[in-house]
Design a protein around this motif. Sequence first.
Motif: not given
Length: 330
Positions: A94, A97-98, A101-102, A105-106, A109
């Motif tokens: 997580w 991903n933050y 920033y994609r 896939f938000q 995820v």
Amino acid sequence: MMSSNLITELSTINPTSEMPPNQTSGPNAPQINPYAAFDEFVRCLTLFTCLCGAVGNGIVLWLLTFHIKRTSFSFYVLNLAGSDFTYLFLEVIWVINYLIYRPNFQNIVNLLTNMGLHVTFTVGLGLLASISTQRCLSILFPIWYRNHHPKRGPMVVCGLLWILSLLLNPPKVYYCVVRFVTLSPSGCELMSKLSGTLMLSMLLLMTLSSLILFIRILWSAKKYKPKKLVILILLTVLVFLLCAVPHGINHSVFNWKAMYNHTFHEISYFLSCVNSSANPFIYFFIGSLRHQRLKEPLRVVLQRALRDDSDPSEDRGTSSRTDTTLDTAA
């Protein structure tokens, strides 16, 4: 009124909840975020903590699975290390991903991490409640415990915790937290109450049994030295209360816009990772007390920390031989 608020706070632990209107979900989002630098610093610190904690829990998992004879207590620790490792792994996904920033896939995820974090948090809380309760019973009623403690009790308890958590949390996350499919408010309220009641019961059980253990230590400290296993349990519970409960409190007041505090919101995420990362260090610290050998194997240190003298499946002769082996191993 207080009990209902606590149930709400424990049942809405969600690291990807919607932020207030002027905040972003990533550093490259178009909105202006006055906390961007602070957010990235805390998330990077969280990422580092999670990686260290995942390594520690991975070592504990490896040793307990392949190198240490399993006891009832070590079986609980094995499951706790597994839940903590999974929690930290999902937090790493997580946070990464933050940071990068994609948006593509938000959604997936958010869904997977929320489900996994809710499940592992519930299991971790239940395991600590079971560990502290079992230790409390073994100290208060030692004869009864040795004669009536079921050999397969830890397997049954751990299995029930995983099953209940998997049954209650994923539907709640899917319908009421991430909201992939809209569910009626009454349905979400029912699932939240069931999950929250379970977690509140385990929290109260863990706190009460740990308090009894602490009082017993103070009462008998002048006559007997407290066993390492009891100190280990109390330290683990204390870290949970200090680091994991604030994460739940954060989300209980999150819905009240007037009480929202962004700094506390971010720090609570970091503290939740500290909670899952601290246990392996507690094990090795307790196991190394009064045994200052620089090259002592981690297997020996962990086995010493987790040795359960009150386990009815181990006789005293075996325990004494194990003591000698551990003290001479290098």
